[in-house]
Design an enzyme around this catalytic site. Sequence first.
Site, PDB file in Angstrom:
ATOM      1  N   SER A  99       0.878  -1.181   0.000  1.00  0.00           N
ATOM      2  CA  SER A  99       0.000   0.000   0.000  1.00  0.00           C
ATOM      3  C   SER A  99       0.908   1.222   0.000  1.00  0.00           C
ATOM      4  O   SER A  99       1.331   1.682   1.052  1.00  0.00           O
ATOM      5  CB  SER A  99      -0.903  -0.008   1.233  1.00  0.00           C
ATOM      6  OG  SER A  99      -1.645  -1.197   1.289  1.00  0.00           O
ATOM      7  N   LYS A 173      -6.528   2.300  -3.014  1.00  0.00           N
ATOM      8  CA  LYS A 173      -6.256   1.536  -1.790  1.00  0.00           C
ATOM      9  C   LYS A 173      -6.207   2.464  -0.567  1.00  0.00           C
ATOM     10  O   LYS A 173      -6.756   2.155   0.498  1.00  0.00           O
ATOM     11  CB  LYS A 173      -4.935   0.770  -1.941  1.00  0.00           C
ATOM     12  CG  LYS A 173      -4.418   0.132  -0.668  1.00  0.00           C
ATOM     13  CD  LYS A 173      -5.353  -0.930  -0.119  1.00  0.00           C
ATOM     14  CE  LYS A 173      -4.851  -1.424   1.237  1.00  0.00           C
ATOM     15  NZ  LYS A 173      -5.785  -2.354   1.876  1.00  0.00           N
ATOM     16  N   LYS A 242      -0.580   4.847   8.354  1.00  0.00           N
ATOM     17  CA  LYS A 242       0.147   5.221   7.130  1.00  0.00           C
ATOM     18  C   LYS A 242      -0.814   5.367   5.956  1.00  0.00           C
ATOM     19  O   LYS A 242      -0.807   6.361   5.235  1.00  0.00           O
ATOM     20  CB  LYS A 242       1.200   4.140   6.858  1.00  0.00           C
ATOM     21  CG  LYS A 242       1.989   4.284   5.592  1.00  0.00           C
ATOM     22  CD  LYS A 242       1.882   3.180   4.581  1.00  0.00           C
ATOM     23  CE  LYS A 242       1.424   1.829   4.929  1.00  0.00           C
ATOM     24  NZ  LYS A 242       1.278   0.867   3.865  1.00  0.00           N
TER      25      LYS A 242
HETATM   26  P1  NAD Z   1       4.812  -6.570   7.465  1.00  0.00           P
HETATM   27  O1  NAD Z   1       5.443  -5.453   8.216  1.00  0.00           O
HETATM   28  O2  NAD Z   1       4.311  -7.795   8.173  1.00  0.00           O
HETATM   29  O3  NAD Z   1       5.796  -7.097   6.282  1.00  0.00           O
HETATM   30  C1  NAD Z   1       6.649  -6.266   5.544  1.00  0.00           C
HETATM   31  C2  NAD Z   1       7.924  -7.073   5.297  1.00  0.00           C
HETATM   32  O4  NAD Z   1       8.804  -6.294   4.468  1.00  0.00           O
HETATM   33  C3  NAD Z   1       8.689  -7.383   6.602  1.00  0.00           C
HETATM   34  O5  NAD Z   1       8.882  -8.778   6.720  1.00  0.00           O
HETATM   35  C4  NAD Z   1      10.004  -6.636   6.406  1.00  0.00           C
HETATM   36  O6  NAD Z   1      11.115  -7.281   7.014  1.00  0.00           O
HETATM   37  C5  NAD Z   1      10.104  -6.617   4.883  1.00  0.00           C
HETATM   38  N1  NAD Z   1      11.079  -5.656   4.397  1.00  0.00           N
HETATM   39  C6  NAD Z   1      11.424  -4.447   4.929  1.00  0.00           C
HETATM   40  N2  NAD Z   1      12.423  -3.896   4.189  1.00  0.00           N
HETATM   41  C7  NAD Z   1      12.689  -4.776   3.184  1.00  0.00           C
HETATM   42  C8  NAD Z   1      13.617  -4.774   2.100  1.00  0.00           C
HETATM   43  N3  NAD Z   1      14.472  -3.756   1.919  1.00  0.00           N
HETATM   44  N4  NAD Z   1      13.644  -5.842   1.245  1.00  0.00           N
HETATM   45  C9  NAD Z   1      12.793  -6.880   1.423  1.00  0.00           C
HETATM   46  N5  NAD Z   1      11.883  -6.936   2.451  1.00  0.00           N
HETATM   47  C10 NAD Z   1      11.839  -5.893   3.312  1.00  0.00           C
HETATM   48  O7  NAD Z   1       3.624  -5.892   6.630  1.00  0.00           O
HETATM   49  P2  NAD Z   1       2.365  -6.639   5.946  1.00  0.00           P
HETATM   50  O8  NAD Z   1       1.242  -6.654   6.926  1.00  0.00           O
HETATM   51  O9  NAD Z   1       2.827  -7.859   5.265  1.00  0.00           O
HETATM   52  O10 NAD Z   1       1.995  -5.514   4.853  1.00  0.00           O
HETATM   53  C11 NAD Z   1       2.757  -5.324   3.657  1.00  0.00           C
HETATM   54  C12 NAD Z   1       2.054  -4.259   2.826  1.00  0.00           C
HETATM   55  O11 NAD Z   1       0.723  -4.703   2.530  1.00  0.00           O
HETATM   56  C13 NAD Z   1       1.911  -2.913   3.552  1.00  0.00           C
HETATM   57  O12 NAD Z   1       2.035  -1.865   2.635  1.00  0.00           O
HETATM   58  C14 NAD Z   1       0.507  -2.985   4.118  1.00  0.00           C
HETATM   59  O13 NAD Z   1      -0.041  -1.687   4.331  1.00  0.00           O
HETATM   60  C15 NAD Z   1      -0.217  -3.770   3.048  1.00  0.00           C
HETATM   61  N6  NAD Z   1      -1.397  -4.544   3.469  1.00  0.00           N
HETATM   62  C16 NAD Z   1      -1.399  -5.274   4.623  1.00  0.00           C
HETATM   63  C17 NAD Z   1      -2.543  -5.989   4.983  1.00  0.00           C
HETATM   64  C18 NAD Z   1      -2.619  -6.826   6.253  1.00  0.00           C
HETATM   65  O14 NAD Z   1      -3.728  -7.245   6.618  1.00  0.00           O
HETATM   66  N7  NAD Z   1      -1.508  -7.102   6.929  1.00  0.00           N
HETATM   67  C19 NAD Z   1      -3.677  -5.968   4.154  1.00  0.00           C
HETATM   68  C20 NAD Z   1      -3.620  -5.248   2.958  1.00  0.00           C
HETATM   69  C21 NAD Z   1      -2.484  -4.538   2.627  1.00  0.00           C
END
Ligand code: NAD
Length: 292
Positions: A99, A173, A242
């Site tokens: 997102s 989104k 965010k």
């Molecule tokens: P999260 O924080 O669980 O996962 C993000 C991952 O990215 C982490 O494991 C982190 O270590 C990794 N990361 C950070 N820097 C990195 C890099 N340089 N290279 C590779 N990996 C790296 O977050 P999430 O809940 O999985 O969400 C991910 C995205 O999806 C966000 O933008 C969030 O807003 C969106 N989203 C989340 C949900 C939900 O229900 N969790 C639903 C829809 C959308």
Amino acid sequence: MSDGGTVGFLGLGNMGAPMARRLVGRGAVDVAGFDPQESARATLAAVGGRVADTASAAVAGAGTVVLMLPASAVVEAVLGDPAVVGALRPGTIVVDMSSSEPLSTRRLAAELGSRGVAFVDAPVSGGVSGAAAGTLTIMCGGEAGAVAAVEPLLRELGTPTWVGASGAGHALKAINNLLAGVHLLAAAEGLAIGKRFGLDPELMLSVIDRASGRSEATATKLPRFVLPGTYDSGFAMRLMIKDMRVATELAATLDVPAGLGERGVEVWARAAADLGPDADQTEIARWVSDVG
Ligand code: NAD
């Protein structure tokens, strides 16, 4: 799939891990993933994905690169890394399913486009359970041909809809999550009022779900994660705030009044200051009850 071959996958967190697992399960695809967290890399290895030691190693030779990173700042850092950009071959399609911020997305699409690399925004809604089940709602922005090329891959993860040019998916989104954040906060306040008055919470929600106050918050989030006290939807407060801010800042940029959304962001930010940014989104309901 753009070339039927390797998919590079960066970001194996709450969402990325189950999404990468689905692609591995598809069999015909070689998934090479990277995440700086050892535990996240282990989840990919456990399901038979190929773990890379660096982001550039994960994307090297990939026809499609999927990003599932926390926010635009991280997407920009990854795509600003000369080793990563150097490893992207012309013709590769980068699909940012995080997102992210729509105006940042437009800039990145122009930069990568000048190198012959297409950039599609394809953020999702549906949470961790939707990621695991392959039922995500996917909002695609970008050049129609590039979106069409990655559609088979996206169909493994959910239902994609092309909503416009570069950044359109990320704008939609953010707007969706502004609504989701305001709805959850409003539902939490309603629940707290009802409980204080002496209403039975389950009965109250079951009636609201057949009445005009119904939302995803009353239908799913409160009954599934708040009433049982598990607070484990898998979406961190920092991510909700965010997204809401991306939408209110877009509103300010476009000169659209969004007073309710801005007030919602303030309340969410106070809750995150009290509970910590990694608290689950659903803890807003506990916080509303406690501060009341
Ligand atoms: P999260 O924080 O669980 O996962 C993000 C991952 O990215 C982490 O494991 C982190 O270590 C990794 N990361 C950070 N820097 C990195 C890099 N340089 N290279 C590779 N990996 C790296 O977050 P999430 O809940 O999985 O969400 C991910 C995205 O999806 C966000 O933008 C969030 O807003 C969106 N989203 C989340 C949900 C939900 O229900 N969790 C639903 C829809 C959308």
